[in-house]
Motif scaffolding. Structure first.
Motif, mmCIF file in Angstrom:
data_model
loop_
_atom_site.group_PDB
_atom_site.id
_atom_site.type_symbol
_atom_site.label_atom_id
_atom_site.label_comp_id
_atom_site.label_asym_id
_atom_site.label_seq_id
_atom_site.Cartn_x
_atom_site.Cartn_y
_atom_site.Cartn_z
ATOM 1 N N GLU A 121 0.825 -1.210 0.000
ATOM 2 C CA GLU A 121 0.000 0.000 0.000
ATOM 3 C C GLU A 121 0.860 1.262 0.000
ATOM 4 O O GLU A 121 0.487 2.284 -0.594
ATOM 5 N N TRP A 122 2.013 1.196 0.639
ATOM 6 C CA TRP A 122 2.913 2.358 0.627
ATOM 7 C C TRP A 122 3.417 2.632 -0.791
ATOM 8 O O TRP A 122 3.520 3.788 -1.215
ATOM 9 N N ARG A 142 0.151 4.155 -2.469
ATOM 10 C CA ARG A 142 -0.456 5.392 -1.975
ATOM 11 C C ARG A 142 0.553 6.482 -1.616
ATOM 12 O O ARG A 142 0.158 7.617 -1.340
ATOM 13 N N PRO A 194 2.234 8.002 -6.130
ATOM 14 C CA PRO A 194 1.676 9.355 -6.261
ATOM 15 C C PRO A 194 2.732 10.462 -6.264
ATOM 16 O O PRO A 194 2.559 11.476 -6.947
ATOM 17 N N LEU A 223 -5.028 7.588 -6.335
ATOM 18 C CA LEU A 223 -4.264 6.574 -5.589
ATOM 19 C C LEU A 223 -4.233 6.899 -4.102
ATOM 20 O O LEU A 223 -4.377 6.017 -3.250
ATOM 21 N N GLU A 224 -4.028 8.152 -3.778
ATOM 22 C CA GLU A 224 -3.949 8.554 -2.374
ATOM 23 C C GLU A 224 -5.283 8.373 -1.653
ATOM 24 O O GLU A 224 -5.317 8.209 -0.427
ATOM 25 N N SER A 225 -6.373 8.394 -2.386
ATOM 26 C CA SER A 225 -7.699 8.275 -1.757
ATOM 27 C C SER A 225 -8.151 6.837 -1.590
ATOM 28 O O SER A 225 -9.204 6.582 -1.008
ATOM 29 N N LEU A 226 -7.366 5.887 -2.094
ATOM 30 C CA LEU A 226 -7.760 4.479 -1.998
ATOM 31 C C LEU A 226 -7.806 4.019 -0.551
ATOM 32 O O LEU A 226 -7.022 4.463 0.297
ATOM 33 N N GLU A 284 -10.997 -2.136 -4.117
ATOM 34 C CA GLU A 284 -9.917 -1.147 -4.066
ATOM 35 C C GLU A 284 -8.679 -1.652 -4.797
ATOM 36 O O GLU A 284 -7.958 -0.880 -5.441
ATOM 37 N N ALA A 329 -6.840 0.133 -7.913
ATOM 38 C CA ALA A 329 -5.422 0.509 -7.858
ATOM 39 C C ALA A 329 -4.691 0.026 -9.100
ATOM 40 O O ALA A 329 -3.925 0.789 -9.729
#
Length: 831
Positions: free
Chosen positions: A485-486, A489, A493, A508-511, A519, A523
């Protein structure tokens, strides 16, 4: 097994007299055992105090218990001057046992090891040349610098392979230790301030020895020699020790080299046979109390500090400056100082004359001690009672330098994980057992990617890595998803925003959590589209700035890639990728990465996807699942081969090849292609099984795959080969072969959806980051070139453009390590 008291422990304890060692051998949890023995040490100090107060101990010597040292077989301490009755002595192992039980140690053996052994013969081993180094006081009880311990390990093991062994003595207990582990043991002794000797060689021939001593006279002694070393050999070793003394001079309060008749009392300090015979003060007392400004004797070679030099008239003195105010002083030739040399008395007398301002007469000793600077007392800051020092012994982190590559032996230059293994008192390793495998993977790659200065900041996090293992599969999976996820997100980005792709970055940041299937699909779709857009922008930029004869090539491509490679490791990009895909089959990650790279960097592949109305995500998912199926199919047949060969002597696939050659060649010209079609049908069946994570109702995925091969266009030929092979190897061997194949398929397909998801999303996140960053670098070089910049200016522009983003990502990558350490298993989220 439990914590037990060794069969001879009580008997040896009763027979040992006032001094004995206690050892916790082979504990199931080393860290817990060390902590438990440290608490038991406090109990033992209490018993000693009780013995004195009860009148059992009426001697003048106070009982003492050393600090706990992590010895080669487990935690060890030495008890001295304990005059207790039999009942009190019998209770001691039980005290230790209770502490170990309370600490949660599941298995260990409490022993009273025999002290002494072959190294006792050192005292009579002839022909010695010895370097002794004494540390600065610095206003506190002196200790030995860590780099001295490095040199000690190197001195004694330098000519040995890692698996060769030497003899090592810790607090009087002897061990046979592999050369690769000697440095780790020496450093453990340094932490615990426990004296030890390490000896390389045959006492009847030639030896090298390192001896570290603490207590009242801390110093390092390095020696060499032996009965078979002649005068020339001793002088040659003298020269080697001179080089060691020069290398360590900066931290030396005083150092000296001398030739001695034997290694007798090596750790006890300086011999009284020199200046003391002329009415001088005892050399060890001078070394302990006045070493900052006075010398204990005259020797063929000495290292003196600023405090000595200001009292010394150097006119006519044979000396050389060593830097930092230190000087080296020599008298005569080394051979004149050999114990049987007729010139020794004369050259030593000359040394006494030259060093007269620094030598102390016995009658003047008390006045010198009384008149010294109190801050220079070796007792300044020292606790009055042996039991008052800290229960924790840890390396001085300021003295440790983190490096990127693993080291064969422990020293002051370590990787981050080697430091963790030292902090946890584990054997020297870059894979400490106390660290989660996923955390270790991330930390290893992160530290390796940082430059030397930035890497040192990770030392502060080293203690927090301890205890992240043992771990559960759920915890490890949560850590892998956090790293994944890092990448999605944070990492991607940052580069997409720099490339002007703001909408993709914000989406992407809002996932939400990617463990939510919806999700996850979003992505991959966003990242796949970003790869296509960023790659096409690179092509457009390249076409604008390229010369006509370079059509289709990226200008300054080497600069662009160099700029990206300089930042992708320092930003945690590689580390997070390795953590996200940790444990995934190599074939899966390779095939997936290769397909993503093709989609991003080959215009023809992008055109093919457009024509087929396929997204990057679609083709990458398919590639990953097929890679898993291929791996399951191949590994299952290998397992079947092994089982059949063991039971029948036949190998399944060899027999299948033989049958195909002898029975099918004359039946059909298309036999090979028929078998290939059947093979592909089986792999496709396993691909569908992989998508379901290996779950099935009636038919095992392995059996379903073989039946798919039978039902395919080439099924007739495949059935002939399979059935004839089964008859050839026998029913029992075939049954076992198929059972082993099923087990392999079950193992590989278990958790496949989770593994494939992480591999796919990590791959597309990496390529999206790479394409966006390379686009930024390419535009920067184009601008620099348009302004008349040369190659170096274009390179600087590309680097600067990426470095602005990299700085923030590097800081966040350290924060990710912190979050991986403290990971919590999330509650499953419904899709």
């Amino acid at each position: 097994m439990g914590v037990r008291i060794g069969a001879e422990t009580v008997k040896r304890l009763l027979a040992a007299g006032d001094d004995f060692a206690l050892e916790v051998r082979d504990p199931s949890d080393l860290g817990a055992a060390i902590s438990a023995l440290k608490l038991a040490r406090v109990d033992l100090l209490g018993l000693a105090a009780l013995a004195r107060s009860s009148g059992t101990d009426t001697s003048g010597d106070a009982p003492a218990v050393t600090a706990v040292v992590n010895a080669p077989r487990g935690p060890l301490l030495l008890v001295e001057n304990l005059r207790a009755d039999e009942d009190m002595r019998r209770s001691i192992p039980e005290v230790v046992q209770r502490r170990l039980d309370r600490a949660g140690v599941d298995a260990a053996t409490i022993e009273v090891p025999t002290r002494g052994g072959p190294l006792d013969a050192l005292d009579t081993t002839r022909h010695a040349v010895v370097l002794r180094l004494f540390p600065h006081n610095h206003g506190r009880a002196p200790s030995l610098p860590a780099d001295w311990l490095d040199i000690a390990g190197e001195w004694v093991t330098g000519d040995l392979g890692g698996d060769e062994s030497i003899r090592l003595r810790v607090l009087g207990v002897e061990y046979e230790v592999a050369a690769a582990e000697v440095s780790a043991v020496v450093h453990e002794c340094g932490l615990a301030k426990a004296w030890c000797d390490a000896v390389n060689g045959d006492l009847s021939d030639r030896i090298r020895i390192a001896s570290v001593t603490f207590g009242r006279l801390p110093h390092l002694a390095l020696g060499a020699g032996g009965p078979q070393v002649d005068h020339a050999g001793l002088v040659a070793r003298f020269r080697l020790l001179q080089e060691v003394a020069r290398e360590l001079a900066a931290d030396v309060a005083y150092g000296c080299i001398d030739f001695e008749p034997s290694f007798d009392g090596l750790a006890l300090g300086l011999s009284p046979d020199g200046w003391q015979t002329q009415g001088g003060a005892p050399p060890n007392v001078v070394a302990r109390e006045l070493i900052q400004e006075r010398v204990p004797d005259a020797f063929p070679y000495q290292v003196l500090g600023r405090g000595h030099a200001r009292h010394l008239d150097t006119d006519g003195l044979d000396f050389e400056a060593l830097g930092d105010g230190h000087i080296e002083v020599t008298f005569g030739e080394p051979g004149e100082w050999l114990p049987d040399s007729i010139d020794r008395d004369d050259v030593q007398a000359h040394g006494w004359d030259a060093l007269a301002p620094l030598l102390v007469m016995d009658d003047d000793l008390a006045a010198y001690i009384e008149g010294r600077d109190p801050a220079m007392s070796p007792h300044a800051g020292k606790a009055e009672l042996d039991g008052d020092e800290s229960l924790d012994s840890v390396p001085d982190l300021d003295g440790v330098t983190l490096e990127s590559s693993a080291h064969p032996r422990r020293g002051t230059k370590l990787t981050l994980l080697e430091l963790v293994s030292w902090l946890n008192h584990e054997p020297h390793t870059d894979s400490p057992a106390c660290v989660s495998p996923v955390v270790a993977s991330y930390a290893r790659w992160l530290a390796a990617g940082f430059d030397t200065a930035d890497r040192q900041a990770l030392k502060a996090l080293a203690p927090r890595l301890i205890g992240t293992a043992p771990t559960t599969p759920e915890e490890e999976r949560a850590r892998q998803w956090r790293a994944t996820e890092w990448l999605v997100r944070v990492q991607a980005p940052a580069w997409l925003r720099a490339a002007g792709m703001l909408e993709a970055a914000e989406r992407l940041e809002s996932l939400d959590r990617l463990t939510n299937d919806l999700e996850l699909v979003r992505a991959v779709d966003i990242l796949g589209t970003a790869i296509t857009i960023a790659s096409r922008r690179i092509d457009i930029t390249a076409s604008i700035v390229s010369d006509d004869d370079r059509e289709g090539l990226v200008p300054d491509e080497e600069i662009v890639w160099s700029a990206w490679e300089r930042v992708n490791e320092t930003t945690g990009y590689v580390a997070a990728s390795e953590a996200a895909t940790f444990g995934a089959p190599a074939e899966l990650t390779y095939a997936t990465d290769l397909r993503v790279i093709e989609c991003g960097r080959d215009p023809r592949v992008r055109d093919e996807l457009d024509a087929a109305r396929q997204s990057v995500g679609d083709t990458v998912w398919a590639t990953a699942l097929h890679a898993v199926a291929d791996e399951a199919w191949e590994q299952a047949w290998r397992a079947a081969d092994r089982a059949a060969r063991e039971l029948s002597g036949f190998t399944v696939r060899v027999e299948m090849g033989r049958v195909a050659k002898t029975m099918l060649d004359n039946r059909s010209e298309d036999a090979d292609s028929a078998l290939e079609r059947a093979d592909q049908a089986a792999r496709d069946s396993l691909t569908r099984a992989a998508l379901a994570g290996g779950a099935y109702d009636d038919e095992h995925p392995w059996d379903a795959a073989r039946n798919a091969a039978r039902m395919s266009d080439g099924g007739q030929q495949w059935s002939v080969v399979s059935d004839e092979t089964r008859r050839a190897i026998g029913e029992d061997a075939w049954s076992q072969a198929m059972a082993d194949a099923r087990a392999v398929v079950t193992h590989i397909l278990t958790d496949v959806p989770d593994t494939v998801a992480r591999v796919v999303v990590a791959a597309v996140a990496r390529e999206a980051s790479s394409a966006a960053a390379r686009g930024v670098a390419l535009r920067a070089t184009a601008v620099a070139r348009a302004q008349g910049g040369d190659h170096s200016e274009a390179d600087a522009a590309a680097h600067e453009a990426l470095q602005r983003i990299a700085i923030g990502l590097q800081a966040d990558s350290v924060g990710l390590l912190d979050r991986l350490i403290e990971v919590e298993v999330p509650t499953p989220v419904a899709p």
